[in-house]
Motif scaffolding. Sequence first.
Motif, mmCIF file in Angstrom:
data_model
loop_
_atom_site.group_PDB
_atom_site.id
_atom_site.type_symbol
_atom_site.label_atom_id
_atom_site.label_comp_id
_atom_site.label_asym_id
_atom_site.label_seq_id
_atom_site.Cartn_x
_atom_site.Cartn_y
_atom_site.Cartn_z
ATOM 1 N N SER A 64 10.615 -4.279 2.691
ATOM 2 C CA SER A 64 11.734 -3.363 2.926
ATOM 3 C C SER A 64 11.774 -2.261 1.874
ATOM 4 N N ARG A 65 10.932 -2.390 0.837
ATOM 5 C CA ARG A 65 10.730 -1.369 -0.193
ATOM 6 C C ARG A 65 12.031 -1.006 -0.914
ATOM 7 N N GLU A 66 12.698 -2.037 -1.393
ATOM 8 C CA GLU A 66 13.909 -1.819 -2.186
ATOM 9 C C GLU A 66 13.514 -1.454 -3.609
ATOM 10 N N VAL A 67 14.162 -0.425 -4.141
ATOM 11 C CA VAL A 67 13.888 0.027 -5.503
ATOM 12 C C VAL A 67 14.872 -0.630 -6.455
ATOM 13 N N TYR A 68 14.343 -1.139 -7.556
ATOM 14 C CA TYR A 68 15.209 -1.700 -8.598
ATOM 15 C C TYR A 68 14.878 -1.026 -9.918
ATOM 16 N N LEU A 69 15.912 -0.471 -10.528
ATOM 17 C CA LEU A 69 15.794 0.195 -11.822
ATOM 18 C C LEU A 69 16.830 -0.438 -12.724
ATOM 19 N N LYS A 70 16.393 -1.131 -13.761
ATOM 20 C CA LYS A 70 17.315 -1.985 -14.499
ATOM 21 C C LYS A 70 18.375 -1.191 -15.254
ATOM 22 N N ARG A 119 7.335 8.339 -5.100
ATOM 23 C CA ARG A 119 8.330 9.284 -5.619
ATOM 24 C C ARG A 119 9.499 9.445 -4.646
ATOM 25 N N GLU A 120 9.226 9.460 -3.350
ATOM 26 C CA GLU A 120 10.307 9.599 -2.365
ATOM 27 C C GLU A 120 11.269 8.413 -2.431
ATOM 28 N N LEU A 121 10.725 7.206 -2.569
ATOM 29 C CA LEU A 121 11.584 6.022 -2.671
ATOM 30 C C LEU A 121 12.450 6.078 -3.923
ATOM 31 N N LEU A 122 11.862 6.494 -5.042
ATOM 32 C CA LEU A 122 12.620 6.578 -6.288
ATOM 33 C C LEU A 122 13.673 7.675 -6.213
ATOM 34 N N ILE A 123 13.323 8.834 -5.655
ATOM 35 C CA ILE A 123 14.284 9.942 -5.537
ATOM 36 C C ILE A 123 15.449 9.543 -4.637
ATOM 37 N N ASP A 124 15.158 8.830 -3.543
ATOM 38 C CA ASP A 124 16.234 8.372 -2.657
ATOM 39 C C ASP A 124 17.157 7.394 -3.380
ATOM 40 N N HIS A 125 16.581 6.503 -4.178
ATOM 41 C CA HIS A 125 17.382 5.545 -4.949
ATOM 42 C C HIS A 125 18.279 6.280 -5.946
ATOM 43 N N ILE A 126 17.735 7.249 -6.635
ATOM 44 C CA ILE A 126 18.499 8.006 -7.630
ATOM 45 C C ILE A 126 19.570 8.856 -6.954
ATOM 46 N N GLY A 127 19.278 9.332 -5.743
ATOM 47 C CA GLY A 127 20.231 10.178 -5.029
ATOM 48 C C GLY A 127 21.544 9.497 -4.705
ATOM 49 N N HIS A 128 21.579 8.162 -4.741
ATOM 50 C CA HIS A 128 22.818 7.433 -4.494
ATOM 51 C C HIS A 128 23.641 7.248 -5.764
ATOM 52 N N ARG A 129 23.174 7.831 -6.869
ATOM 53 C CA ARG A 129 23.912 7.751 -8.137
ATOM 54 C C ARG A 129 24.224 9.169 -8.571
ATOM 55 N N CYS A 130 25.511 9.504 -8.505
ATOM 56 C CA CYS A 130 25.900 10.910 -8.573
ATOM 57 C C CYS A 130 25.612 11.565 -9.915
ATOM 58 N N CYS A 131 25.345 10.803 -10.947
ATOM 59 C CA CYS A 131 25.143 11.412 -12.260
ATOM 60 C C CYS A 131 23.730 11.210 -12.784
ATOM 61 N N TRP A 132 22.800 10.969 -11.880
ATOM 62 C CA TRP A 132 21.409 10.825 -12.285
ATOM 63 C C TRP A 132 20.625 12.028 -11.768
ATOM 64 N N GLY A 133 19.889 12.651 -12.654
ATOM 65 C CA GLY A 133 19.056 13.770 -12.246
ATOM 66 C C GLY A 133 17.730 13.295 -11.678
ATOM 67 N N SER A 134 17.164 14.070 -10.774
ATOM 68 C CA SER A 134 15.932 13.653 -10.105
ATOM 69 C C SER A 134 14.666 14.192 -10.763
ATOM 70 N N ARG A 135 14.796 15.021 -11.817
ATOM 71 C CA ARG A 135 13.614 15.660 -12.391
ATOM 72 C C ARG A 135 12.566 14.666 -12.890
ATOM 73 N N PRO A 136 12.938 13.605 -13.644
ATOM 74 C CA PRO A 136 11.898 12.655 -14.066
ATOM 75 C C PRO A 136 11.173 12.015 -12.885
ATOM 76 N N LEU A 157 0.855 -1.178 0.000
ATOM 77 C CA LEU A 157 0.000 0.000 0.000
ATOM 78 C C LEU A 157 0.893 1.231 0.000
ATOM 79 N N LEU A 158 1.019 1.852 -1.163
ATOM 80 C CA LEU A 158 1.888 3.015 -1.321
ATOM 81 C C LEU A 158 1.111 4.128 -2.004
ATOM 82 N N ASP A 159 1.260 5.355 -1.483
ATOM 83 C CA ASP A 159 0.660 6.478 -2.192
ATOM 84 C C ASP A 159 1.709 7.117 -3.094
ATOM 85 N N GLU A 160 1.288 8.067 -3.893
ATOM 86 C CA GLU A 160 2.184 8.650 -4.897
ATOM 87 C C GLU A 160 3.373 9.353 -4.262
ATOM 88 N N VAL A 161 3.162 10.000 -3.124
ATOM 89 C CA VAL A 161 4.268 10.700 -2.456
ATOM 90 C C VAL A 161 5.343 9.700 -2.026
#
Length: 330
Positions: A304-310, A12-29, A5-9
């Motif tokens: 544990s809500r791990e994000v995977y982006l291939k 997006r927070e989980l995805l932004i946190d995942h992207i934040g650990h990759r120094c060359c990925w922008g968070s805008r999308p 059960l996840l809402d949109e906020v």
Amino acid sequence: MCRQLLDEVEIRELLIDHIGHRCCWGSRPARTWKIHAVEDCNVYVGTLETFLEEREVVRETEPYHGGNIDGKDNSPELGLWELDLRSQFPVLFVPYKETRVKIPRSETDEKCSDCAGRGNIPCPTCNADQEPGFYKENQMFPCPACYGRGLIDHRDGSDSICTKCDGKGKLPCATCGSRGLLKCETCHGNGSLLTRKIAVVIWKTLSTRKVSATSGAASVPDEIFHRAKGVQLCNTQAYQCTPAYFADSFSLNKFSSDVIADRASVPPTARVICERHTISVVPVTRFTMRHHSQSFSFYIVGYSREVYLKDYYPARFCWGLCPCLEWLKG
């Protein structure tokens, strides 16, 4: 069905946190693109753990200096599986534990084979290729400084006595002093060896793991599902586990049978203590985000809500040049 059960906020927070650990990925999308599709594609994870005890015998040898020997004179030697190791028995299903125990009444004294029990061996320099017990003493070698003359030539034509060999022209063997013998290093010159049997005992867990995933989650590596938190549907422990039974699911029954059938092979030197069979369902949700004609997908796996982006993410700006300004602005 197991569902997150996840809402949109939160998404997006989980995805932004995942992207934040990759120094060359922008968070805008992740912040602005529309969530176009949501698909539940739960995964079943099956495991069979086989906990076993393995015993092998190795021989240890050391120089024998005399004294008492723990041999078979008073009572017979204990067999390998007769050893009582209850005091060292580990907790069930530990990954690995090893111990070494001397087998009682297994000691013997033996004649050293390297020196045939003599305590010394022919010198390999001045008695090369000689058999034990056969050697020559007092063998000398030409002095390398004076080439065996005993004299050193000088440029003015004069000679002087060679100081290296004291004018003798010969030197004793540098290895043994021309004794012809060396102390046997195997038995330290004692001629005898003390041999004992050592039981090497290993407790370890062999694991068989399988994943049953729908096509929607097929691109996620199995190791992510294995470490994810889900809900256990069965957990059985026995000497030898049999397939689980689910009254309302033929597919789960077959999946359990496949896990059991893939049981790890047990070495001939080991015995099985017990087995544990589990089947869990891991909630997996696939999200597709879209902006005009572009889109990308990612997964949120387990409680544990791990994000995977291939592979594909639209705001990757690294071509070997870091740090990336887009990431800093994101």
